[in-house]
Design an enzyme around this catalytic site. Structure first.
Site, short mmCIF file in Angstrom:
data_model
loop_
_atom_site.label_atom_id
_atom_site.label_comp_id
_atom_site.label_asym_id
_atom_site.label_seq_id
_atom_site.Cartn_x
_atom_site.Cartn_y
_atom_site.Cartn_z
N ARG A 60 -57.25 -49.14 -10.79
CA ARG A 60 -56.42 -48.71 -9.66
C ARG A 60 -55.10 -48.07 -10.08
O ARG A 60 -54.75 -46.99 -9.60
CB ARG A 60 -56.09 -49.90 -8.74
CG ARG A 60 -57.18 -50.23 -7.75
CD ARG A 60 -57.22 -51.72 -7.52
NE ARG A 60 -57.69 -52.36 -8.73
CZ ARG A 60 -58.98 -52.52 -9.03
NH1 ARG A 60 -59.89 -52.16 -8.17
NH2 ARG A 60 -59.36 -53.06 -10.18
N THR A 61 -54.36 -48.74 -10.94
CA THR A 61 -53.00 -48.27 -11.22
C THR A 61 -53.03 -46.92 -11.92
O THR A 61 -52.31 -45.99 -11.55
CB THR A 61 -52.23 -49.31 -12.05
OG1 THR A 61 -52.44 -50.59 -11.46
CG2 THR A 61 -50.74 -49.00 -12.08
N LYS A 89 -52.02 -47.12 -35.90
CA LYS A 89 -51.73 -46.88 -37.33
C LYS A 89 -50.40 -47.51 -37.73
O LYS A 89 -49.92 -47.31 -38.84
CB LYS A 89 -51.65 -45.37 -37.59
CG LYS A 89 -52.89 -44.59 -37.23
CD LYS A 89 -52.61 -43.09 -37.44
CE LYS A 89 -53.58 -42.26 -36.64
NZ LYS A 89 -53.12 -40.86 -36.52
N ARG A 110 -48.60 -49.03 -18.98
CA ARG A 110 -49.09 -50.41 -18.95
C ARG A 110 -49.20 -50.88 -20.38
O ARG A 110 -49.73 -50.16 -21.24
CB ARG A 110 -50.44 -50.50 -18.24
CG ARG A 110 -51.04 -51.90 -18.34
CD ARG A 110 -52.20 -52.10 -17.43
NE ARG A 110 -51.76 -52.14 -16.02
CZ ARG A 110 -52.58 -52.44 -15.01
NH1 ARG A 110 -53.85 -52.72 -15.25
NH2 ARG A 110 -52.13 -52.46 -13.78
N HIS A 138 -45.25 -56.22 -12.27
CA HIS A 138 -46.04 -55.04 -11.88
C HIS A 138 -45.38 -54.53 -10.59
O HIS A 138 -45.93 -54.67 -9.50
CB HIS A 138 -47.49 -55.48 -11.65
CG HIS A 138 -48.48 -54.36 -11.53
ND1 HIS A 138 -48.12 -53.03 -11.46
CD2 HIS A 138 -49.85 -54.40 -11.48
CE1 HIS A 138 -49.23 -52.30 -11.35
NE2 HIS A 138 -50.28 -53.10 -11.37
N1 CP Z 1 -54.09 -54.04 -9.18
C1 CP Z 1 -54.17 -53.51 -10.40
O1 CP Z 1 -53.17 -53.46 -11.17
O2 CP Z 1 -55.42 -53.03 -10.73
P1 CP Z 1 -55.81 -52.34 -12.09
O3 CP Z 1 -55.66 -53.40 -13.18
O4 CP Z 1 -57.21 -51.87 -11.92
O5 CP Z 1 -54.85 -51.22 -12.34
#
Ligand code: CP
Length: 314
Positions: A60-61, A89, A110, A138
């Site tokens: 999703r993100t 590396k 991320r 998040h």
């Molecule tokens: N909700 C969420 O962060 O989903 P993903 O891990 O798929 O990005």
């Protein structure tokens, strides 16, 4: 043209936002939705390039940020996993970010290590958006969660909101709890004792004079206006046996939801595993797929705000 006032270069955590900032984000998202309906999004970020850096898995993100950028006429460069980055590396995050800064106008990252987004942001002048840092935060998920509550049920004031599942490692919970302290919300934390909300978050609520209930009894969600359900975060457990002991702690089925007197709004950041049965999906109050879809609108707004972009006015 209209440019919203947004006093932040980066989006690192939820506590950076004032109530005014949150109102601006909600207003900018509403404007994005209007422009989408008028087919006037394309071109807002024309000429801008977003680096999409996902060193941990995501559906999703990553895809919603990439969709958001492209729907606004911007473009993306992307890397997924450490194995396809020179970090494998031995390159440092600092050096990696100096390169990303040279190649792009904004980066969404991320990373499995808590605090990594802050390190990345301090290394560069371009905006950095935290798309999840380990068991930390998040914040863009929390913003889309809040947007979903507002869209589906109005402002959170006066609402009783249950947080269910892995409150210890669930970074989306950490970010949303902090965001909701700007409203008059009744918090209910439902989890196995070993996955309770970390002490630092509880202390902060107490310091702010915000009372909350804690229980292991899932039925506590029955008198809540919103239930925010999460999976057990398998990837964060240092002890495999501990995960195996807790993995089947609860499953929410349709019959259980129907037993509630309230039309509790059901949210989940997704992905789900076994904590939320698919037989719930067709219930009108099951909002989690709509929630994920709103993510594109919220992230379009966030990209515009961080890049100080002008949006067409009427
Ligand atoms: N909700 C969420 O962060 O989903 P993903 O891990 O798929 O990005």
């Amino acid at each position: 043209m209209k440019r919203f006032h947004f006093p932040h270069k980066d989006i690192i955590d939820s506590q950076q936002f004032s109530r005014e900032d949150i109102d601006t984000i909600l207003e900018a998202t509403n404007r994005i939705v209007e422009l989408k309906q008028q087919n006037r999004l394309f071109g807002i970020l024309q000429g801008k390039l977003m680096a999409s850096l996902f060193f941990e898995s995501s559906t999703r993100t990553r895809l919603s940020f990439e969709a958001a950028m492209q729907r606004l006429g911007g473009r993306i460069i992307t890397t997924v996993g450490f194995q396809f980055s020179s970090i494998s590396k031995g390159e440092t995050l600092y050096d990696t970010m100096k390169m990303i800064e040279a190649y792009s106008d904004i980066a969404v990252m991320r990373h499995p290590v808590e605090g990594s987004s802050r390190i990345a942001a301090s290394a560069v002048k371009i905006p950095i958006i935290n798309a999840g840092d380990g068991a930390g935060q998040h914040p863009t998920q929390a913003l889309l969660d809040l947007y979903t509550i507002v869209k589906e049920r109005g402002l959170p004031n006066g609402k009783r909101i249950a947080f269910i599942g892995d409150l210890k490692f669930g970074r989306t919970i950490h970010s949303l709890v902090k965001l909701l302290t700007h409203y008059e919300v009744e918090f209910v934390f439902i989890s196995p004792a070993d996955l309770a909300l970390p002490q630092s978050y509880r202390k902060e609520l107490i310091a702010k004079g915000i009372s909350f209930d804690e229980t292991e009894d899932l039925k506590a969600m029955w008198d809540c206006d919103v239930a925010y359900i999460t999976r057990i975060q398998e990837e964060r457990f240092a002890d495999r046996d501990e995960f195996e002991r807790l993995r089947n702690s609860y499953t929410i089925h349709r019959a259980f939801v129907q037993a509630s007197k309230k039309e509790t709004l059901l949210l989940h950041p997704l992905p789900r595993v076994n904590e939320l049965s698919t037989d719930v999906d067709e219930m009108p109050n099951a909002a989690y797929f709509r929630q994920a879809a709103y993510g594109v609108d919220v992230r379009m707004a966030l990209l515009c705000l961080c890049l100080q972009a002008d949006m067409p006015s009427d």
